[in-house]
Design an enzyme around this catalytic site. Structure first.
Site, PDB file in Angstrom:
ATOM      1  N   HIS A 245       7.330  -1.355   3.822  1.00  0.00           N
ATOM      2  CA  HIS A 245       6.626  -2.389   4.649  1.00  0.00           C
ATOM      3  C   HIS A 245       6.991  -1.976   6.211  1.00  0.00           C
ATOM      4  O   HIS A 245       6.700  -0.720   6.501  1.00  0.00           O
ATOM      5  CB  HIS A 245       7.324  -3.850   4.365  1.00  0.00           C
ATOM      6  CG  HIS A 245       6.688  -4.963   4.738  1.00  0.00           C
ATOM      7  ND1 HIS A 245       5.389  -5.065   5.450  1.00  0.00           N
ATOM      8  CD2 HIS A 245       6.937  -6.405   4.486  1.00  0.00           C
ATOM      9  CE1 HIS A 245       4.924  -6.278   5.610  1.00  0.00           C
ATOM     10  NE2 HIS A 245       5.976  -7.039   5.256  1.00  0.00           N
ATOM     11  N   PHE A 281      -0.887   5.896   6.956  1.00  0.00           N
ATOM     12  CA  PHE A 281      -2.387   6.309   6.899  1.00  0.00           C
ATOM     13  C   PHE A 281      -2.720   5.723   5.549  1.00  0.00           C
ATOM     14  O   PHE A 281      -1.919   5.850   4.538  1.00  0.00           O
ATOM     15  CB  PHE A 281      -2.486   7.720   6.873  1.00  0.00           C
ATOM     16  CG  PHE A 281      -2.542   8.536   8.072  1.00  0.00           C
ATOM     17  CD1 PHE A 281      -3.716   8.277   8.944  1.00  0.00           C
ATOM     18  CD2 PHE A 281      -1.246   8.877   8.828  1.00  0.00           C
ATOM     19  CE1 PHE A 281      -3.721   8.954  10.280  1.00  0.00           C
ATOM     20  CE2 PHE A 281      -1.323   9.510  10.355  1.00  0.00           C
ATOM     21  CZ  PHE A 281      -2.596   9.218  10.832  1.00  0.00           C
ATOM     22  N   HIS A 283      -4.660   2.073   3.734  1.00  0.00           N
ATOM     23  CA  HIS A 283      -4.248   0.762   3.469  1.00  0.00           C
ATOM     24  C   HIS A 283      -5.152   0.310   2.815  1.00  0.00           C
ATOM     25  O   HIS A 283      -6.275  -0.045   2.836  1.00  0.00           O
ATOM     26  CB  HIS A 283      -4.390  -0.323   4.637  1.00  0.00           C
ATOM     27  CG  HIS A 283      -3.629  -1.531   4.501  1.00  0.00           C
ATOM     28  ND1 HIS A 283      -4.032  -2.439   3.795  1.00  0.00           N
ATOM     29  CD2 HIS A 283      -2.486  -1.996   5.126  1.00  0.00           C
ATOM     30  CE1 HIS A 283      -3.018  -3.647   3.634  1.00  0.00           C
ATOM     31  NE2 HIS A 283      -2.119  -3.359   4.787  1.00  0.00           N
ATOM     32  N   ASP A 325       1.274   0.619  11.203  1.00  0.00           N
ATOM     33  CA  ASP A 325       2.683   1.376  11.366  1.00  0.00           C
ATOM     34  C   ASP A 325       2.398   2.661  12.324  1.00  0.00           C
ATOM     35  O   ASP A 325       3.343   2.755  12.905  1.00  0.00           O
ATOM     36  CB  ASP A 325       3.078   1.693  10.020  1.00  0.00           C
ATOM     37  CG  ASP A 325       3.001   0.536   8.987  1.00  0.00           C
ATOM     38  OD1 ASP A 325       3.766  -0.313   9.119  1.00  0.00           O
ATOM     39  OD2 ASP A 325       2.394   0.820   7.904  1.00  0.00           O
ATOM     40  N   ARG A 350       5.211 -10.662  13.648  1.00  0.00           N
ATOM     41  CA  ARG A 350       5.259 -11.132  12.623  1.00  0.00           C
ATOM     42  C   ARG A 350       5.832 -12.516  11.992  1.00  0.00           C
ATOM     43  O   ARG A 350       5.576 -13.355  11.291  1.00  0.00           O
ATOM     44  CB  ARG A 350       5.396 -10.324  11.567  1.00  0.00           C
ATOM     45  CG  ARG A 350       5.407 -10.456   9.914  1.00  0.00           C
ATOM     46  CD  ARG A 350       3.834 -10.821   9.680  1.00  0.00           C
ATOM     47  NE  ARG A 350       2.760  -9.791   9.918  1.00  0.00           N
ATOM     48  CZ  ARG A 350       2.533  -8.939   9.043  1.00  0.00           C
ATOM     49  NH1 ARG A 350       3.073  -8.676   8.147  1.00  0.00           N
ATOM     50  NH2 ARG A 350       1.713  -7.979   9.794  1.00  0.00           N
TER      51      ARG A 350
END
Length: 379
Positions: A245, A281, A283, A325, A350
């Site tokens: 995550h 890289f 998703h 990310d 977040r």
């Protein structure tokens, strides 16, 4: 590289009519992606294959459980965040559009559906948090009472939620909390120019929420027990720290440290050979590319030929585009922020989403308590 199907081909592979295919889209079982022709939609072949396999397996409990928990079927209703056609929406507004001008405070007020004035009033939330681990510092600097279930005054609850965000900002930066907008607080602590402060503001808004990701779902589960919103944020922070995550930013940093600016492709291939994947890289929800990363990286790619070369080499090696990310690490390095700040910005943005998820779950009521499919030895 992601392959796409026409509606006719997708329906044929599923063995259904096109009307049924469209019904699957409306129910959130499959995603329809835009094409150059505004009248035509495309469907990711991999997603169609997963849905076909799920239909083939039927409703066996073990398979249903697995499908629901692994990027699978929707498990609850929400009015907070929508991901559709490769785009992210906060209560119906495109997050990319919102990030053009909105602050994290304005975004939080939208997500929380609480009074914006009391949430971020003129008074700061208190003393400087003690240093140390982000989770430990935040937990030590906050208390349950302002956002406990017993807090029924909307203004009081809003103030308590706003204080959580401001205290977390202080934990991220190491500066005393204050009443300035969060991105300006960060800019002052990190010595950023106005343009850099705007980049941080944009990143915070784009990080604000992402539907039922692991940390958001954790926050909802905690809130469903009747715990405080503060407890939900503590749980969200714990979940975010994992390497699958938000903790993936640490893996991206390690990857970046090993790159040769003159030949990034070789180092990337070695990484993939040794680790099996490339952090930052691809998703599953954005087969055509993460729009959050695209926004944050656009000005950086324009200014940095080494970054362009690294991204091009990674895309050539994996067929995948940068995720959030990677973009946060790129932004941290471009702005010269302290190590660990990519995760800090992620967590700070977040936190607005964790609070939104907790509040929505509190309003919905009920305990989130799914059942497990037992596969151990029979008694």
């Amino acid at each position: 590289m992601t392959a796409y199907l026409t509606a006719a081909d997708a329906a044929a592979r599923l063995g259904v009519s096109r009307q049924t295919l469209y019904a699957y889209v409306s129910r959130g079982l499959i995603e329809a992606h835009p094409t150059d022709d505004p009248r035509v939609r495309a469907y990711a072949a991999e997603a169609i294959a997963r849905l076909a396999e799920a239909r083939r397996r039927g409703r066996r409990p073990r398979d249903v459980a697995r499908a629901a928990l692994d990027w699978g079927l929707p498990v609850l209703e929400t009015a907070v965040t929508l991901i559709r056609d490769g785009r992210l929406f906060y209560r119906g507004t495109d997050a990319v559009v919102l990030a053009e001008t909105a602050t994290l405070e304005e975004t939080a007020a939208r997500l929380w559906d609480l009074p914006p004035g009391p949430a971020f009033g003129p008074d700061g939330p208190g003393a400087r948090p003690q240093g140390g681990d982000l989770l430990e510092a935040f937990a030590a600097a906050t208390s349950d009472a302002p956002t406990a279930l017993a807090q029924e005054d909307p203004a009081g609850l809003a103030a308590g939620c706003g204080a959580l965000v401001r205290i977390l900002a202080a934990c991220v930066t190491g500066a005393a909390p204050d009443a300035r907008p969060v991105h300006r607080h960060c800019a002052a602590a990190w010595g950023l120019a106005p343009a850099a402060a705007e980049a941080v503001r944009q990143a915070l808004v784009l990080c604000a929420d992402h539907e039922l990701n692991a940390s958001g779902f954790t926050a909802r589960c905690i809130a469903s027990t009747g715990a405080s919103v503060r407890a939900a944020v503590v749980g969200g922070l714990a979940a975010l720290s994992g390497g699958r995550h938000g903790g993936a930013t640490d893996r991206v940093e390690a990857l970046w440290d090993g790159l040769d600016p003159a030949d990034p492709g070789t180092a990337l291939r070695h990484w993939i050979a040794g680790h099996g994947d490339l952090p930052g890289f691809g998703h599953p929800l954005y087969p055509a590319g993460d729009p959050r990363a695209a926004v944050l990286l656009a000005p950086l790619l324009a200014d940095d030929p080494h970054l362009r070369a690294a991204v091009a080499a990674a895309e050539a090696s994996t067929g995948a585009r940068p995720s959030l990310d990677f973009a946060l690490v790129a932004l941290r390095r471009h702005l010269g922020l302290p190590p660990g700040s990519a995760f800090g910005v992620f967590a700070l943005g977040r936190s607005a989403g964790w609070i939104a998820q907790a509040l929505e779950q509190r309003r919905a009521g009920g305990l989130i308590r799914p059942r497990a499919v037992y596969v151990g030895p029979e008694p």
